[in-house]
Write an enzyme that holds these catalytic residues in place. Sequence first.
Site, PDB file in Angstrom:
ATOM      1  N   VAL A   1      20.642  28.139  25.506  1.00 39.80           N
ATOM      2  CA  VAL A   1      20.324  28.555  24.108  1.00 39.80           C
ATOM      3  C   VAL A   1      18.992  29.253  24.359  1.00 39.80           C
ATOM      4  CG1 VAL A   1      19.680  27.988  21.685  1.00 39.80           C
ATOM      5  CG2 VAL A   1      21.351  26.499  22.997  1.00 39.80           C
TER       6      VAL A   1
ATOM      7  N   CYS B   1      -4.010  47.550  33.814  1.00 42.21           N
ATOM      8  CA  CYS B   1      -4.139  49.046  34.212  1.00 42.21           C
ATOM      9  C   CYS B   1      -5.002  48.642  35.461  1.00 42.21           C
ATOM     10  CB  CYS B   1      -5.288  49.484  33.339  1.00 42.21           C
ATOM     11  SG  CYS B   1      -5.928  51.139  33.830  1.00 42.21           S
TER      12      CYS B   1
ATOM     13  N   CYS C   1       3.138  42.847  33.261  1.00 40.78           N
ATOM     14  CA  CYS C   1       2.349  44.070  33.216  1.00 40.78           C
ATOM     15  C   CYS C   1       1.997  44.838  31.866  1.00 40.78           C
ATOM     16  CB  CYS C   1       2.504  44.907  34.346  1.00 40.78           C
ATOM     17  SG  CYS C   1       3.821  45.885  34.026  1.00 40.78           S
TER      18      CYS C   1
ATOM     19  N   CYS D   1      -6.177  51.657  37.239  1.00 34.39           N
ATOM     20  CA  CYS D   1      -7.048  52.832  37.448  1.00 34.39           C
ATOM     21  C   CYS D   1      -8.457  52.753  36.903  1.00 34.39           C
ATOM     22  CB  CYS D   1      -6.331  54.124  36.867  1.00 34.39           C
ATOM     23  SG  CYS D   1      -4.950  54.587  37.548  1.00 34.39           S
TER      24      CYS D   1
ATOM     25  N   GLU E   1     -13.370  56.762  46.351  1.00 33.70           N
ATOM     26  CA  GLU E   1     -13.255  55.398  47.055  1.00 33.70           C
ATOM     27  C   GLU E   1     -14.495  54.679  47.078  1.00 33.70           C
ATOM     28  OE1 GLU E   1     -10.704  56.495  50.650  1.00 33.70           O
ATOM     29  OE2 GLU E   1     -12.158  58.129  50.537  1.00 33.70           O
TER      30      GLU E   1
END
Length: 1388
Positions: A314, A199, A99, A201, A1320
Site C-alpha cells: 500500500v 547545487c 537532489c 556550482c 579552480e
Amino acid sequence: MGEEFSPQGAPGTLHLKWDLSPRGWLHFRLLRPRCRRLLLGTSGPSDPATMEGGAELLFYVNGRKVIEKNVDPETMLLPYLRKKLRLTGTKYGCGGGGCGACTVMISRYNPTTKKIRHYPANACLTPICSLYGAAVTTVEGIGSTRTRIHPVQERIAKCHGTQCGFCTPGMVMSMYVLLRNHPEPTLSQLNDALGGNLCRCTGYRPIIDACKTFCKTSGCCQSKENGVCCLDQGINGLPEFEEGNETSLKLFSEEEFLPLDPTQELIFPPELMTMAEKKTQKTRIFGSDRMTWISPVTLKELLEAKVKYPQAPVIMGNTSVGPDMKFKGIFHPVIISPDRIEELSIVNYTDNGLILGAAVSLAQVKDILANVTQKLPEEKTQMYHALLKHLGTLAGPQIRNMASLGGHIVSRHPDSDLNPLLAVGNCTLNLLSKEGKRQIPLNEQFLRKCPSADLKPEEILISVNIPYSRKWEFVSAFRQAQRQQNALAIVNSGMRVCFGKGDGIIRELSIAYGGVGPATILAKNSCQKLIGRPWNEEMLDAACRLILDEVSLPGSAPGGRVEFKRTLIVSFLFKFYLEVSQILKGMDPVHYRSLAGKYESALEDLHSRHYWSTLKYQNADLKQLSQDPVGHPIMHLSGIKHATGEAIYCDDMPVVDQELFLTFVTSSRAHAKIVSIDLSEALSLPGVVDILTEEHLPDINTIDFLTASEKILSTDEVSCVGQLLCAVIADSEVQAKRAAQRVKIVYQDLEPLILTIEDAIQNKSFFEPERKLEYGNVDEAFKMVDQILEGEIHMGGQEHFYMETQSMLVVPKGEDQEIDIYVSTQFPKYVQGITASVLKVSANKVMCHVKRVGGAFGGKVTKTSILAAITAFAAKKHGRPVRCILERGEDMLITGGRHPYLGKYKAGFMNDGRILALDMEHYCNGGAFLDESLFVIEIGLLKLENAYKFPNLRCRGRACRTNLPSNTALRGFGFPQAGLIIEACITEVAARCGLPPEKVRTINMYKEIDQTPYKQEINTKNLMECWKECMATSSYPLRKAAVEKFNSENYWKKKGLAVVPLKFPVGLCSVAAGQAAALVHVYLDGSVLVTHGGIEMGQGVHTKMIQVVSRELRMPLSNIHLRGTSTETVPNTNASGGSVVADLNGLAVKDACQTLLKRLEPIISKNPRGTWKDWAKAAFNESISLSATGYFRGYESNINWETGEGHPFEYFVYGAACSEVEIDCLTGAHKNIRTDIVMDVGYSINPALDVGQIEGAFIQGMGLYTIEELNYSPQGVLYTRGPNQYKIPAICDIPTELHISFLPPSENSNTLYSSKGLGESGIFLGCSVFFAIHDAISAARRERGLPGPLRLNSPLTPEKIRMACEDKFTKMIPRDEPGSYVPWSVPI
C-alpha cells in the site's frame, strides 16, 4: 482554464481506450492469461461492474487538462512531463528524490476542509497514477520569456543564483511553493524550503540572497544577539569594511525587481474541486502487461483490495517502494494506492494523546506537532518535541511532503529516524481488516517484523496513537549523519525515562537505536536492569556497559563505521543523561547537583544563526565609456532561461524520428577474466535492436590518449568494476535498461586485486614514468637543521557530481557519412577525433555541437568521448539517431573522479619554524587506465609548495595503477591534494615548535620577487597583501583569543580557527594547449554573431565573450548573440578547463573584433556618428568583408622534466581564507561559523561571475575536505552511487557568515584586460575548514591530556572528528582485531 491538453501537443485529448466490441473481445481472448486477468479486473477488488476498470486518468498540468487512457502504472511523472508533454524544464538529476532537480508543485483540494494544499514533490518518484484529481505546476507554468517571468525566476537570475543552471528550475519551484504558502517567509522557512535541493556550482549564497529578497527583513541575519542587529554592529561586533567610492558591496539592485503579486498565480482548476466534492467515485484501476495499479477511494474498497492482493504494497508517496523498485530491482505486480480516504487522514486530540492517520504526510505531522507543542504544557509534549527535532532534518521538504507517517512506520527502515522514538514512546498502531479492528504496540517485535507482532497480509494501518508524556517523564532524540540535513542517519536514537515522582529513581526506561543493525533495536534488557536505580553517574556508567553489551555490532556490519557507531551509542546516552540531569536540576535545585559549567556545552546545538554575507569588489574604471560592460556585474547570459526552464540541455532536445536509446552493460568484477557473455535473453526482449560488443569493433576498439591506449569495449578481461563491456540499443530507454539486466556474464577472478595506493606500492603497480622535481641541496640541508620530522597524509577522492549526467544524441545525416553529435562535453575536438577514428571517416564528416553543459568540473573530457564514439557507432550501423543518457548511479560508477592521494614528507626545520629542507613523495590512485593521471601528478609536483619558499626541496611523484575506474581531471587538478600535503606538514612543524600555525606559515611564505622550484621568476607582492588583508578583515587575533576563551569554558564543544594562504599558478604547461580561435560576423542590420572554442558549463564564458565584443566594437550587449560551440564554426578547439577558458578565447574574440574594426576604419571615419547598421551596409556596398576570425596562439609555456626547469605558468592567482568552526566532540558534527576570503583577481571582467566562481569552488572544496566520502567494498565495488549515499554540501553546510573581498587591482598584465582566471583556485581554500576542525580537535585533545602530534586524513568526516576526540566513551567501546573480520569497506 480547462483547456484539454494532448500529451503530444496536438489538439484534443490522448485517446487510448480499451476496445470492448466483439472484435475487441476476440483480441482480448488471445492475450496471455495474466494480461487478461489484469485487463478484466479479476485483478481488481471486486467484480468489474462495481469499479472503473481501465479507468481514465485525469489531472491538470500548468492549468491545462490532461486525460490519459491505458496508463502504464510504472510511469513516473518526470519522464511523462519530459517525453510526453515536452515540458523539459523539470530535470533528471538522480532519479531517487535526493537532489531536487525534478521539483514540481502538486496542488490538491480537500473537500472536507475546503482548502487547497500546495506542496513540493520529486517528479522522479511520483507515479502518474497517483495524480488523479491533482494539479501539477512545473517551472514552465509559473512564467516564461514568451509570456512574463515570475518574480522568483527574475530574482534568482538577477541575483546571479544560476551558473550551469541545471538545478535552477528545481530551486525556483521549491521557492515558488514556499511563496504560495507563505508570501513573506522567514529565513528559517526559506532554509527549510531549499533543504532538499542540491547545487554543485554556486555555493548557494546567491540563491539565498535572491530568496531573502522575499523575506520580511532581507538584509539582516534575524538573530538579534543582545538585542543588537548584526547590521548595526558590523561583523561579529567588529567594525564593518571601510567603504570608499572605489568599492562596491552589491551585485544587484533590489529596487528594480518585480513585486510578488499572489493574484497573478494560476488558479486551482474548478473542475478538480467539483470532482473532489463528488461522493460517487469508485475504485480506479490502471493496468499494463506487467503491473496493475489499484486506487480505492473508500475504506471498504481498500480492505477488499487488500484481501484480494494480500502481498501488494500500500503506497502513498512512493518514497520507499519507489526507490526499492528502481535501485534494488524489487518488482510488485500489483500496487494499492488509496486515494483521499478520510479515515486514513484523521487528526484526533484525545485525553491520552494524539491520533494521526496513516496517510498524513510527514510535513503535515511536523505542522500538527508544532501546533500542539505551542498549545499544551511542556510536560505533555516531550515526545512531540523529540519528533519535531527529527522531522526538521529528515530528508528534504519534497520527500517529507510525499511520504506518509504510516508508510514511514511500516517500511521499518533500519535507519528510520521516527521509529526509535515512537517505539520508546509506547505508541500503538490501529489496524483494520475485513475481520475487524485490532491494536498492536509499535515495539521491537513489530520493528523486527516478527509474524506474531506484525500486520497480517490483509490488514492495513489506519492510524497511530502517540501518547502525551507525563510529569517526571523525559524524551530525547539524537542523530548523527554525514551531513546535518537531508541525509540518512549513521546512528539515531530515541530515549525515554520516567521517574514517577521527583525522587530521581528510574521507574521506566526505554532506549532504542537505529542504524546499528538490520532493524531498529531496543535495549530492553539493559533498561530493565537499570529500573530502580537513582539517576547519577554510577547509573550512567553501568548503563553504558550494559547497552554496549546488548546492542552489539560485528566488525563487518553493513555500512561500516563500526567503532564510530559504537561510540555514538554511548555518546547519545551520555547526552541524554546530561539533558535529563539539567531538567531535574531546574525542577528541584535542592536535590540535584548542577552540571559542571564545562559540561553544559554538550547540550547546546552547534552555533546556528541565520546566514548572511558581504562582498567587496572593485567598481569598474571611472575612465571607461559609460556603455562599456567590462568590469560590471552583468547577469549570466542564460540566467533568465535557466530560471524559466527554457535553457536547452542535451537531453531536452526533442526526440528525432526513429530514435533509439543506448545503455551500457558494465563489469561487476574489479579484476577478472570473462569466461562467457550470453546475450540471447536480452536480444529476445521486445524493442531490443542490437547489442554491440568488442567483436563489432575489431580493429577500432583501442583508442590512444596521451601516452597510453585504452579499449573502448572489453569482452576478454576486465580491470575494474564499471568497465564498459557492451552496449544495448533498443527502441526506448525502459527496454534498453531491461535488456541490459538480462545480459549474463560469467567471470573468473584474477590476482592480484589492487585497490589502494598501499596495495599498488606493495605490488609495484605504477604508470610510467616517475616524475621528480628538485631544488637546492636537500641532503646537505638536513644536516644543518634543529629538528626533523617525518609524516604522511592520505586524501580520499571526490566525485564530480555535475548535476547533468553524461548526455549525448547522435544523428546520422543520411549522406556522405556525415554525422552530428549533440553532447555535453568540455572537449568537442576530442569527441570529434575519437568518433571519426571509430567510424573510420575523416573528421570533417563528424560535427560536434555543444549549446551548454549542466556542470562538468573536468569530468566531461575523456570518458565522454568514448561514450559518444560508441553511441555514434550504433547510430552509423543502424542509420538511426541514438540517444545515450547515463543514470546518476551509472555515471558515478563509470566516470571516476578526483585522484585519492598519499603524501609522505620529511621536513628539516629550525626552532623558529623555518623549513630549510623538504623531501616528499606523492602517490595518486590513477585507477585501471592512465587517463589524465600522469598530468595530475605533474601539476601536483609543479604546485606542491603552495605559497611557501623552501630553499631545499625534493619531490617524487608516481601514478598508481589499481583496479578502480580511471580517475580523471577534477577542478583544481592535483593542486587541492598537493596543497593539503604541504599545509599538513606546516601544521605539524608548528606543533613541534610550539608555535601558532599562522606564524610558521608567515615565516615560510614567498617574499616579493623570488623563484619557484622549477626556476620560474615570481612576484608575490599580492600574496602578502591578501594574507595581511585576510588577517585584518577576519580580525584574526581578536577571534583567536575568543576561540581560546570558548574552548576553556566548554568541554564537549570546541571551536577552531585557521587561516591558509593560496598561490595558484595558472597555465597549461604548453603553448599548443593554450591556443584559441573565434569567429565574429556582423550582419547588415548591425547585429553581431560570435562563436568561439570555449564551452559554457556554468562559469559564464559566453557572457564574458559578449562583454568583450561589446567593449571592442563599442556596441550594446543586446546587439550581440552567441549560439553555442561547434566544431563546424571553430575547429581544433582545446578542452575547456584549467581556469583559462575566458582568458584564451577572450583574446581570440578580441583579435577578431580588432580585425573587423581595422577593416571598417575608413567606413567609420567617414560617418563617425553612424550606427552599426549604417556602417555594415556601407561596408557591404564597398565589398568589405563583415566576418573575421580571431586567433590566440597561447601563452609562452614549457617545462623540461629532465632538468626540472621551465616556465609552465603564465601568472599566479593569490588569495587567503580564514575559517572558524565549532565541533561537537561527542558526535563529530561540525558547523562552519564564518569564512573570510580575500582574492587577488586582477581586473575583474565580471565581478558577479568571478565571485560565483570563488564561492562555488570554496564550497566544493569544503565538501572535498570534510563530508564527501567515496566508499568501496573490499572487492572494488563503489557503494556511493547517488546523492543518498554520497553527500555534497547542501544549504545547511555553508558558512553562517561568508565575507569575500577582491584585492584592488595593482598591475597590468598581458592577460585579457589584465583579468585572472578563477575557476579552480577557490577549491583549495576549502582546506581552511579542514585545518579549523584540526585546530578544534587539537584543543579537545590537549584538554584531555592526549599526546600529539595529531595526524588527520581527508575528508574530515564526523567519524574521523569523533574518533580523534578521544575520551572515556571511545575507550569504553569494544575494538575488533584487524584481520579478525572482513570490513564492509576499504579506505581508498
